[in-house]
Write a protein that holds these residues in place. Sequence first.
Motif, PDB file in Angstrom:
ATOM      1  N   ALA A  54      30.167  42.520  12.268  1.00 30.60           N
ATOM      2  CA  ALA A  54      30.132  42.919  10.855  1.00 30.60           C
ATOM      3  C   ALA A  54      29.015  43.923  10.617  1.00 30.60           C
ATOM      4  N   THR A  55      29.390  45.024   9.986  1.00 37.10           N
ATOM      5  CA  THR A  55      28.384  45.988   9.557  1.00 37.10           C
ATOM      6  C   THR A  55      28.011  45.668   8.111  1.00 37.10           C
ATOM      7  N   GLU A  56      26.912  46.246   7.679  1.00 39.91           N
ATOM      8  CA  GLU A  56      26.481  46.020   6.297  1.00 39.91           C
ATOM      9  C   GLU A  56      27.530  46.521   5.310  1.00 39.91           C
ATOM     10  N   THR A  57      28.139  47.642   5.624  1.00 40.49           N
ATOM     11  CA  THR A  57      29.173  48.204   4.752  1.00 40.49           C
ATOM     12  C   THR A  57      30.390  47.286   4.698  1.00 40.49           C
ATOM     13  N   TYR A  58      30.787  46.750   5.841  1.00 40.17           N
ATOM     14  CA  TYR A  58      31.942  45.849   5.854  1.00 40.17           C
ATOM     15  C   TYR A  58      31.678  44.605   5.011  1.00 40.17           C
ATOM     16  N   VAL A  59      30.488  44.020   5.168  1.00 42.83           N
ATOM     17  CA  VAL A  59      30.164  42.805   4.417  1.00 42.83           C
ATOM     18  C   VAL A  59      30.163  43.100   2.919  1.00 42.83           C
ATOM     19  N   MET A  60      29.560  44.222   2.535  1.00 39.63           N
ATOM     20  CA  MET A  60      29.515  44.584   1.122  1.00 39.63           C
ATOM     21  C   MET A  60      30.928  44.765   0.557  1.00 39.63           C
ATOM     22  N   LEU A  61      31.788  45.471   1.271  1.00 38.92           N
ATOM     23  CA  LEU A  61      33.155  45.698   0.792  1.00 38.92           C
ATOM     24  C   LEU A  61      33.966  44.398   0.775  1.00 38.92           C
TER      25      LEU A  61
END
Length: 121
Positions: A54-61
């Motif tokens: 998980a990237t930070e962008t994926y988690v946020m989205l």
Amino acid sequence: MQNPTTTTLGYALSVTRWLQAPLYFGLVTAQGVYVYTFFKELWTLILICVSGHATETYVMLAVLKLVDVVMIANLLITAIVGISSVHLLQMFVDVHHTSHHARAWEIPGVACMHARPHPNG
């Protein structure tokens, strides 16, 4: 004495609410779809986070997607409860002995509270 035309029209409008019953059941079904979607998205988020991909962008989205699903589900709950409370109020409260002005301005939930006898007397 009431005008027969007014009485007939009022009865006809009251009966037509049953035509909307399939629509309400559809809203309840849509609510079930949103519950399923929420848990599916949550499970996917958990699996990707645990696997370390998980990237930070994926988690946020993904979290924003969960928030979106919850907000739509809350809107459905509001519609379902609001609609059903109006119909239940009409079924269980003698609306003929309530003034038209009082019925027109009451919030369904508040009207249901006023319809119950007060526990202290």
